[in-house]
Design a protein around this motif. Structure first.
Motif, mmCIF file in Angstrom:
data_model
loop_
_atom_site.group_PDB
_atom_site.id
_atom_site.type_symbol
_atom_site.label_atom_id
_atom_site.label_comp_id
_atom_site.label_asym_id
_atom_site.label_seq_id
_atom_site.Cartn_x
_atom_site.Cartn_y
_atom_site.Cartn_z
ATOM 1 N N TYR A 141 0.835 -1.204 0.000
ATOM 2 C CA TYR A 141 0.000 0.000 0.000
ATOM 3 C C TYR A 141 0.871 1.256 0.000
ATOM 4 N N HIS A 142 0.238 2.371 -0.391
ATOM 5 C CA HIS A 142 0.916 3.665 -0.390
ATOM 6 C C HIS A 142 0.082 4.715 0.327
ATOM 7 N N PHE A 143 0.770 5.687 0.895
ATOM 8 C CA PHE A 143 0.151 6.888 1.450
ATOM 9 C C PHE A 143 0.645 8.045 0.611
ATOM 10 N N VAL A 144 -0.276 8.885 0.114
ATOM 11 C CA VAL A 144 0.067 10.019 -0.731
ATOM 12 C C VAL A 144 -0.319 11.296 0.005
ATOM 13 N N CYS A 145 0.655 12.185 0.194
ATOM 14 C CA CYS A 145 0.377 13.459 0.858
ATOM 15 C C CYS A 145 -0.287 14.401 -0.143
ATOM 16 N N GLU A 146 -1.426 14.924 0.244
ATOM 17 C CA GLU A 146 -2.180 15.820 -0.635
ATOM 18 C C GLU A 146 -1.595 17.228 -0.678
ATOM 19 N N LYS A 147 -0.688 17.546 0.237
ATOM 20 C CA LYS A 147 -0.063 18.870 0.223
ATOM 21 C C LYS A 147 1.219 18.894 -0.596
ATOM 22 N N CYS A 148 2.147 17.984 -0.275
ATOM 23 C CA CYS A 148 3.467 18.036 -0.919
ATOM 24 C C CYS A 148 3.647 17.000 -2.021
ATOM 25 N N GLY A 149 2.763 15.999 -2.086
ATOM 26 C CA GLY A 149 2.860 14.975 -3.116
ATOM 27 C C GLY A 149 3.783 13.817 -2.785
ATOM 28 N N ARG A 150 4.413 13.831 -1.596
ATOM 29 C CA ARG A 150 5.270 12.702 -1.220
ATOM 30 C C ARG A 150 4.456 11.414 -1.219
ATOM 31 N N VAL A 151 5.136 10.311 -1.559
ATOM 32 C CA VAL A 151 4.506 8.994 -1.566
ATOM 33 C C VAL A 151 5.304 8.107 -0.618
ATOM 34 N N TYR A 152 4.594 7.450 0.290
ATOM 35 C CA TYR A 152 5.228 6.588 1.280
ATOM 36 C C TYR A 152 4.728 5.154 1.121
ATOM 37 N N ASP A 153 5.621 4.179 1.338
ATOM 38 C CA ASP A 153 5.197 2.785 1.447
ATOM 39 C C ASP A 153 4.569 2.596 2.815
ATOM 40 N N ILE A 154 3.501 1.839 2.873
ATOM 41 C CA ILE A 154 2.887 1.472 4.146
ATOM 42 C C ILE A 154 3.303 0.044 4.443
ATOM 43 N N GLU A 155 4.030 -0.110 5.514
ATOM 44 C CA GLU A 155 4.565 -1.418 5.907
ATOM 45 C C GLU A 155 3.535 -2.132 6.777
ATOM 46 N N THR A 156 2.614 -2.812 6.174
ATOM 47 C CA THR A 156 1.604 -3.576 6.896
ATOM 48 C C THR A 156 1.231 -4.790 6.057
ATOM 49 N N PRO A 157 0.815 -5.865 6.680
ATOM 50 C CA PRO A 157 0.413 -7.040 5.889
ATOM 51 C C PRO A 157 -0.767 -6.702 4.967
ATOM 52 N N LEU A 158 -0.772 -7.335 3.814
ATOM 53 C CA LEU A 158 -1.862 -7.138 2.863
ATOM 54 C C LEU A 158 -3.135 -7.775 3.396
ATOM 55 N N LYS A 159 -4.265 -7.163 3.108
ATOM 56 C CA LYS A 159 -5.560 -7.692 3.539
ATOM 57 C C LYS A 159 -6.062 -8.702 2.516
ATOM 58 N N PHE A 210 -3.759 5.480 0.202
ATOM 59 C CA PHE A 210 -4.399 6.298 1.217
ATOM 60 C C PHE A 210 -3.948 7.731 0.995
ATOM 61 N N TYR A 211 -4.862 8.672 1.150
ATOM 62 C CA TYR A 211 -4.564 10.085 0.923
ATOM 63 C C TYR A 211 -4.771 10.870 2.208
ATOM 64 N N GLY A 212 -3.911 11.821 2.450
ATOM 65 C CA GLY A 212 -4.012 12.663 3.633
ATOM 66 C C GLY A 212 -2.871 13.652 3.643
ATOM 67 N N VAL A 213 -2.487 14.100 4.836
ATOM 68 C CA VAL A 213 -1.398 15.057 5.005
ATOM 69 C C VAL A 213 -0.294 14.357 5.780
ATOM 70 N N CYS A 214 0.907 14.336 5.230
ATOM 71 C CA CYS A 214 2.033 13.641 5.859
ATOM 72 C C CYS A 214 2.513 14.371 7.100
ATOM 73 N N HIS A 215 3.348 13.692 7.878
ATOM 74 C CA HIS A 215 3.860 14.279 9.115
ATOM 75 C C HIS A 215 4.736 15.500 8.853
ATOM 76 N N HIS A 216 5.379 15.604 7.685
ATOM 77 C CA HIS A 216 6.182 16.789 7.361
ATOM 78 C C HIS A 216 5.297 18.020 7.163
ATOM 79 N N CYS A 217 4.147 17.836 6.539
ATOM 80 C CA CYS A 217 3.248 18.956 6.225
ATOM 81 C C CYS A 217 2.247 19.238 7.329
ATOM 82 N N HIS A 218 1.986 18.275 8.163
ATOM 83 C CA HIS A 218 0.935 18.403 9.169
ATOM 84 C C HIS A 218 1.159 19.585 10.106
ATOM 85 N N GLY A 219 2.398 19.821 10.473
ATOM 86 C CA GLY A 219 2.704 20.907 11.402
ATOM 87 C C GLY A 219 2.818 22.274 10.753
ATOM 88 N N LYS A 220 2.779 22.343 9.443
ATOM 89 C CA LYS A 220 2.949 23.627 8.732
ATOM 90 C C LYS A 220 1.690 24.457 8.750
#
Length: 151
Positions: free
Chosen positions: A101-119, A141-151
């Protein structure tokens, strides 16, 4: 699929480990393609072709952006990488071609791997609707990453 339609989970090997057999089978591994694969497999940032190009120029100043694009597409076609296109004009590339899975930050566009077992159950809706046999899926998954969250 395992017995009675139950999916069996497999650990996703590292990008470099997963690619070794595939690279060995390559008909042609140019020095440009090898460099691009090395750059892609050594980063976790899901880079764009432009980022890979900038990194490649450090080791090979005469490499062209077109060469980078072509070789990234070859790596995708060979199953060594994924192209991640999120409806924008730019694609990101991932050397982890296994299911994850991936998490995509809607502010900066960063893409992160989500390290969790597949469903396992995610295949059921696709198959239960009668549309056909599911071979793979992609979930972001889309949201705001930890880098952008505090901005």
């Amino acid at each position: 699929m395992g017995e009675k339609g139950v999916l069996r989970q497999q650990q996703v090997p590292s990008a470099a480990a997963a690619a070794k057999p595939a690279i060995a089978k390559q008909k042609r591994m140019t020095k440009q393609k090898a460099l691009i694969w090395q750059i892609l497999s050594e980063t976790k940032c899901h880079p764009t072709a432009e980022w890979v190009y900038a990194e490649a120029r450090k080791a090979m100043p005469n490499i062209s952006l077109g060469t980078v694009y072509r070789n990234l597409q070859l790596l995708v076609a060979d199953g060594l990488a994924q192209e991640l296109n999120y409806g924008k004009n730019v694609s990101h590339f991932d050397a982890n071609a296994g299911m994850h899975y991936h998490f995509v930050c809607e502010k900066c566009g960063r893409v992160y791997d989500i390290e969790t077992p597949l469903k396992k159950s995610i295949f059921s809706p696709g198959e239960d609707c009668g549309c056909g046999k599911v071979h793979h899926y992609r979930l972001e998954f889309y949201g705001v990453c930890h880098h952008c969250h505090g901005k």
